[in-house]
Every structure is written in C-alpha cells, then in structure tokens.
Write an enzyme that holds these catalytic residues in place. Structure first.
Site, PDB file in Angstrom:
ATOM      1  N   GLU A 200       0.815  -1.229   0.000  1.00  0.00           N
ATOM      2  CA  GLU A 200       0.000   0.000   0.000  1.00  0.00           C
ATOM      3  C   GLU A 200       0.842   1.269   0.000  1.00  0.00           C
ATOM      4  O   GLU A 200       0.730   2.123   0.893  1.00  0.00           O
ATOM      5  CB  GLU A 200      -0.948  -0.006   1.204  1.00  0.00           C
ATOM      6  CG  GLU A 200      -1.970  -1.127   1.128  1.00  0.00           C
ATOM      7  CD  GLU A 200      -2.935  -1.153   2.299  1.00  0.00           C
ATOM      8  OE1 GLU A 200      -2.539  -0.731   3.382  1.00  0.00           O
ATOM      9  OE2 GLU A 200      -4.058  -1.614   2.126  1.00  0.00           O
ATOM     10  N   GLU A 391      -5.839  -8.400  -0.470  1.00  0.00           N
ATOM     11  CA  GLU A 391      -6.440  -8.185   0.855  1.00  0.00           C
ATOM     12  C   GLU A 391      -7.906  -7.836   0.704  1.00  0.00           C
ATOM     13  O   GLU A 391      -8.252  -6.896  -0.019  1.00  0.00           O
ATOM     14  CB  GLU A 391      -5.766  -7.013   1.589  1.00  0.00           C
ATOM     15  CG  GLU A 391      -4.448  -7.326   2.223  1.00  0.00           C
ATOM     16  CD  GLU A 391      -3.970  -6.163   3.096  1.00  0.00           C
ATOM     17  OE1 GLU A 391      -4.799  -5.536   3.768  1.00  0.00           O
ATOM     18  OE2 GLU A 391      -2.757  -5.895   3.074  1.00  0.00           O
TER      19      GLU A 391
HETATM   20  C1  BG6 Z   1      -4.720  -2.902   5.022  1.00  0.00           C
HETATM   21  C2  BG6 Z   1      -3.349  -3.239   5.561  1.00  0.00           C
HETATM   22  O1  BG6 Z   1      -4.793  -1.568   4.695  1.00  0.00           O
HETATM   23  O2  BG6 Z   1      -5.768  -3.024   5.929  1.00  0.00           O
HETATM   24  C3  BG6 Z   1      -3.339  -4.346   6.596  1.00  0.00           C
HETATM   25  O3  BG6 Z   1      -2.471  -3.585   4.512  1.00  0.00           O
HETATM   26  C4  BG6 Z   1      -4.433  -4.081   7.580  1.00  0.00           C
HETATM   27  O4  BG6 Z   1      -2.095  -4.426   7.195  1.00  0.00           O
HETATM   28  C5  BG6 Z   1      -5.751  -4.119   6.832  1.00  0.00           C
HETATM   29  O5  BG6 Z   1      -4.430  -4.949   8.662  1.00  0.00           O
HETATM   30  C6  BG6 Z   1      -6.981  -4.023   7.697  1.00  0.00           C
HETATM   31  O6  BG6 Z   1      -6.897  -2.878   8.489  1.00  0.00           O
HETATM   32  P1  BG6 Z   1      -7.020  -2.965  10.060  1.00  0.00           P
HETATM   33  O7  BG6 Z   1      -6.775  -1.624  10.525  1.00  0.00           O
HETATM   34  O8  BG6 Z   1      -8.391  -3.453  10.313  1.00  0.00           O
HETATM   35  O9  BG6 Z   1      -6.003  -3.955  10.512  1.00  0.00           O
END
Ligand code: BG6
Length: 493
Positions: A200, A391
């Site tokens: 990201e 993701e």
């Molecule tokens: C993404 C990141 O933006 O979001 C992850 O690459 C992150 O590392 C994921 O865990 C979810 O966000 P959060 O804040 O719920 O962990």
C-alpha cells in the site's frame, strides 16, 4: 468455470501483525513495537516514549509516522503491546501452514520483516538467523503445495533507519532497500517467484489528503519525496528480481478504495474522479506505466511540492515497471463538494463521505461488494495488467458460543458477496489471477492495534490485554472457504 484453472486462493498476513517474537532471533525493534492499541472510537494507536527530560509522552500513531524529535523509545511495564507477540506465527508456523494445507490453499501472502534480515541496515550486516527463519517458512509452504507470494516492505523497517537517515525522504533508503530486496531474491530464489515490493505505497499520501488522521500540509513535501523514493526503490528492485531469476514476477501494491460522487452534481463527479487520481492512480500509474501521470503537475502545484526527479530515476521507473498490480479492498467512500452532506465515512486511512446505501462494519467501514467489481473493471480498463486482490475481509468481534465454536456467518456473508462480484468481473473479462483474504488468522489490527478486531477463518486465542495461550480454533468460515477453494469459487453457499 468462472475463475481460471490455476487461480490462486489463500490468505494474507504480515510479519509485523502476525509474527510476534519482536525481540527474538536477532530482530531489531520497529516503530510499531512501541505503539499500544486504540479502539473503534479512537481508531489510531498511541506511541509512548520518554522525552529529552525523561518524561513520559504520548503521540497518536499512524504507520507512516516518525520517531518524535529527541524521543527515547522504551517499553513501559504497565502497558501492553499487542505487536510483541502478535499471533505467535514465529513459533507456530508449522501448525499454521498445516491448517492452510487443510483448507486447500494454493498461495499464502506474508511479508519478510526487514528488521529480521538487516536489523541495523547494511552497516550491521545480514542476520543469518532471520534468513534461516524465512527459509524454513517458505520450505514448509512448498511442502504443503502452497506457492508463497512475498511482500518485502510492510510497516517494519528497523528503527535504526529513522535514527540514521531520518526515514524515506533520504535517498540512502533506496540503496538500503535494494540491498535488502536483492538479498531476499537470491536467498529464496528456489522457493519464491512472486513478490510484492511495497505494501500500500499510496498510504503515505494519506496525511496530504483528507484522512482518518487529519491532514497536515506541512508534511506534503516530505511525503511526496518519500513516495518518490519508494517508487524508485521498487523499480530498481523489479529490475534486480528479473536479473536474478527471469521467472520472478514482481507486483506493486496499492491501498484500494472505490470512490463515488455523493450526488450527480458535476462538481461531485469531478471531485470523485480527482480523488481516484490523487489517492490511487498517482502511485499505480507511475509503477505500472513507468512514468508519472500527466495530472501530477496539478497535484504538485496544489500541494506546493517540488520534486527533484533525475534522469536516472526516470530511466529506472521506465525499466522497472511492475509485472502485476496487487491491491487491498475493504470499503468505498463518497466525495462531495456539498459540505452539508459531508458525513464521516471511516476507513483504514483514506476517508470520505458516508454512503447512505451501504451498511457498515463494527468499525464503521462501508461494506460494498459491488464497489469491488467496479474497482476491478476500473483497474483493468486502465492498466491491462494482471491483477491480484491481495487483501479483502471483515474485521468483527467474534464470540465463542456455548458449543465451543465460532459461528461467523457475518464473515461468510461478507466474503461470499465479494467473491461473487469478483467472479462476475472475471466473467466480464478482467484478468485476475489470485485472491488472498485478509487475514486467515486473527492478528493485530494495523489501524487500531487490537486483537479484538478479528478477521480470521482461524481464531487465535489472545486478547488486547495479553490474556490467552494462542491456541488455534477453526471458525465456521474455515469450512466454508475450504469448499470455495475445492470448487474453484463455483460453490459459494
Ligand atoms: C490494510 C493493511 O490496509 O488493511 C493491513 O495492509 C491491515 O495491514 C488491513 O491490517 C486491515 O486494516 P485494520 O486496521 O483493520 O487492521
């Protein structure tokens, strides 16, 4: 079948959020190791440190922040740091990979902690114990029939770099990163051939735009320099990867958020389009096409940023284009010029107006599977490069029922609707070659630092205060995703 025959199915985690063992195996500390948790109400985390006079101070922590001037980083006995042990993957990777095999994973995305490989940069030399650890992990994956996709940079450069160079606005970081990347390409040449350079990368721009942490125009120059240096470092790493192993495929990775205009006012349409440009395409265009997009001059002018881009940088960017585009996708936002309509739409870092048509998660993130379909089309129309959804998932509070199980129908519903939309995009011609959910195992939230924000198919017994023994428990979604993989996405019920 809708998905291609060798479509990659699996999950994604990161070293900083799942590995733990923060001070074992020769690893040096990273800034995250000094941050305590936040909550849905206060989404960011807190950095605790001693100031020049030895007094304890606190500062809101975002993953993009630096060590405060003159601060001494120490851990405090009365505070709990969820990252220190995280999900304990460091000690339990064999058990975890066996669980992944049971689910039928064909891929697994994790990151290599830079602080385990070069704990004190090039000056301190290579940490063989760290190199051996990842060799064992990747070998275990291969033995389980899992093709690992490895991210090189995800929130965990050694603190040493901040102290020595002041962070990524210093071009020395480019050389340090290329050394680290080259070492990984050589060390794991026989085990890994799919890489992602930076996680990201566009997140660095959050503080220059309207983000969950607010915006800070005084940081604009530094942030754009950091982004530039990371993109040059990524391009040089791509070139190295291809030299070392022509079979290597190296992707760039972007925090993806689908952006809509809140109304059909042409000004809102323009606002949404410009947000796509500024928050997403600025980085993706450069890393995929090998040159800054034409609208960059507008961005630099608006932000009062002056970048020095050398001829060598331009050449590197052109020669080191990413082979594929990986992205995260959790939510969508709206943009508007109608201040009265501007409600708070929450997200990981980027922010916008709330969409009245969408439900939100317990953390206020809009659930929008159609936005994923829209986003996939947008990306493929624009870049015509293979895509990898690396993701996507739902952070939720899970409860162990009286029968000792976790019935996470809400998570299944979220994933089902997103996979369905992804499937439709593939049927309509989008070249998507893999999907890794975030995250197959409960781990530390990046934005809030909580363990309580659970994403996994597999429950990890650890809470926000450090209670738990890390045992793993299969949730209902575990069996559901296993079937999805078995049928290559045909069976989603
Ligand atoms: C993404 C990141 O933006 O979001 C992850 O690459 C992150 O590392 C994921 O865990 C979810 O966000 P959060 O804040 O719920 O962990």
């Amino acid at each position: 079948m809708s998905f291609p025959k060798h479509f990659l199915w699996g999950t994604s985690v990161s070293a900083a959020q799942y590995e733990g063992a923060w001070n074992e195996g020769g690893k040096s500390p990273v800034l995250l190791d000094y941050a305590t948790s936040g909550s849905p109400q206060k989404s960011y985390r807190t950095l605790h440190y001693l100031d020049e006079n030895g007094n304890c101070q606190e500062k809101d922590f975002m993953i993009t922040c630096h060590i405060p001037k003159g601060a001494k980083l120490v851990t405090f006995d009365d505070l709990h740091y969820t990252n220190h042990r995280a999900g304990d993957f460091y000690h339990r990777y064999k058990e975890d990979i066996a669980l992944m095999k049971e689910m039928g994973f064909t891929t697994f995305n994790t990151s290599i902690s830079w602080a385990r490989i070069y704990p004190n940069g090039s000056e301190g030399g290579l940490n063989q114990e760290g190199v051996a650890f990842y060799r064992d992990v990747f070998t275990e994956c291969r033995n389980a029939g899992i093709d690992p996709v490895i991210t090189l940079y995800k929130y965990d450069e050694p603190i040493y770099f901040d102290l020595k160079y002041g962070g990524w606005s210093n071009r020395k970081m480019i050389d340090e990163f290329v050394l680290f990347a080259t070492t990984c390409f050589k060390e794991y040449k026989d085990l890994v051939n799919k890489w992602i350079t930076f996680n990201e990368l566009n997140m660095l721009l959050a503080s220059t735009i309207n983000s969950v942490a607010g915006s800070d125009p005084s940081m604009n120059q530094e942030r754009y320099e950091e982004v530039h240096n990371q993109m040059v470092a990524a391009a040089r790493a791509v070139k190295k990867a291809h030299e070392i192993n022509p079979d290597n495929k190296v992707g760039c990775m972007i925090c993806g958020v689908c952006i809509y205009p809140l109304t059909c006012d042409p000004l809102d349409i323009m606002e949404a389009y410009r947000s796509f440009q500024d928050e997403f395409c600025y980085c993706a265009d450069t890393m995929i096409r090998g040159e800054y997009p034409s609208f960059s001059t507008r961005v630099w002018k608006e932000k009062n940023v002056h970048l020095r881009i050398s001829e060598e940088d331009k050449k590197d960017l052109k020669e080191g284009c990413a082979d594929f585009l990986a992205f995260s996708y959790y939510m969508s936002f709206c943009k508007t010029t109608h201040k009265d309509d501007l409600m708070e739409g929450k997200g990981n870092v980027f922010q916008g107006a709330k969409n009245p048509y969408l439900q939100v998660s317990d953390w206020g993130w809009a659930v929008d599977p159609v936005g994923l379909k829209y986003f996939l089309h947008f990306l493929y129309d624009r870049y015509q490069k293979p895509l990898f959804d690396v993701e996507n998932g739902l952070g939720a509070y899970d409860v162990i029922s009286e029968d000792g199980r976790i019935h996470d129908a809400y998570r299944i519903n979220y994933l089902r609707s997103h996979i369905q939309c992804m499937k439709e995009a593939v049927e309509e011609g989008v070249d998507l070659f893999g999907y890794t959910t975030w995250a197959g195992f409960d781990l530390v939230s990046a934005s809030t630092g909580q363990m309580a924000k659970r994403y996994g198919f597999i429950y990890v017994d650890m809470d926000d205060e450090g209670n738990g023994d890390f045992h793993r428990l299969r949730k209902d979604s575990f069996y559901w995703y296993k079937k999805v993989i078995e049928t290559n996405g045909e069976e989603l019920d």
